[in-house]
Design an enzyme around this catalytic site. Sequence first.
Site, PDB file in Angstrom:
ATOM      1  N   GLY A 221       0.827  -1.193   0.000  1.00 31.19           N
ATOM      2  CA  GLY A 221       0.000   0.000   0.000  1.00 31.19           C
ATOM      3  C   GLY A 221       0.867   1.251   0.000  1.00 31.19           C
ATOM      4  O   GLY A 221       2.059   1.211   0.326  1.00 31.19           O
ATOM      5  N   CYS A 222       0.257   2.373  -0.373  1.00 32.51           N
ATOM      6  CA  CYS A 222       1.023   3.623  -0.509  1.00 32.51           C
ATOM      7  C   CYS A 222       1.547   4.127   0.833  1.00 32.51           C
ATOM      8  O   CYS A 222       2.737   4.436   0.981  1.00 32.51           O
ATOM      9  CB  CYS A 222       0.177   4.682  -1.208  1.00 32.51           C
ATOM     10  SG  CYS A 222      -1.462   4.942  -0.489  1.00 32.51           S
TER      11      CYS A 222
END
Length: 337
Positions: free
Chosen positions: A142-143
């Site tokens: 995920g970012c």
Amino acid sequence: MKIGVVGASGYAGGELLRLLSEHPNFEISFIGAHTNAGESITALHPQLIQFEGQQFSAVNVDDLNKCDLVFTALPHGESAKLISQLNEKVKIVDLGADYRLTDKTQWDKYYGGSYAGSWTYGLPELTDHQLITKSKHVASPGCYATAIALSVAPVINQIDSEDIVVVAASGTTGAGRTAKVNLIGSEVMNNLTSYKFGGVHQHTPEIEQILSSISNKSVKISFTPILAPMPRGILATVTAKLITATSAQKLRTVYSDFYDKSKFVSLLTEGQMPMTNSVLGTSNVSMQIALDSHVNRIIISTAIDNLGKGAAGQAIQNANLMCNLAEDAGLKLAGVR
């Protein structure tokens, strides 16, 4: 190599198309979307003029099975449904959450629904490259998880790993393309707000998981995300209690040595602060550190593009390794400030 992109109508999917269209070794052979099938690509991604006249295809398993590698950029729970139908020979990089977590109880707590299992976690700066290279299936991080894990990793063995505090702001593309009242312009402009407040953000377990795996220690983070009035970018501020007293210069050496061979992570010169607009459109990671000697805590400030290093760029970085290509193939890009 023939490449398929599923979920191409979303923000991360559009960024995949932009980067892949200039990749020296990959040829896009399938561009799929569910609800937007049949619609013009440039109607949703007007910046992608190279796809003028092309339409999103309906997701078709037979066409995907003709690809050498497929990127899936779908909401959590959707990737696993599709991937179960694909031929085992097809390499896959999943940008969603479905295969990131090794602990089913953590999946149940933060996501819910059917647990699909886990794949190789593809954060190339922290995951053994050989492991990614040998994998047919890779879960891209995920970012927020990318920015935070990279911030902490160099000093994970020099800090109290159960006292890590994070405040990180993200642009609106991080919430996806689904229409939501709180994301319309008149709600977002001139406004900052926390969300998923109180330790409930779904990236929390994967951050703790990757940091625990490289340190063999229990890791706990207190993470507060903030919605920022900008389309893309993440700025993470991370603090952690140092186990012993040290100097700022020694900490800088630790970070410089840790990322010495990294293609994308840069420790900025002293006095220069990371800015989200300096990394837009790239897989670059800008980082700065400081020592707050008053409380014996290290402070790390890190900027990434949530659609670049936080999504599409990192997925391509993983695909490059899986295909025995240069890690930065197709990703040697200057920023677009």
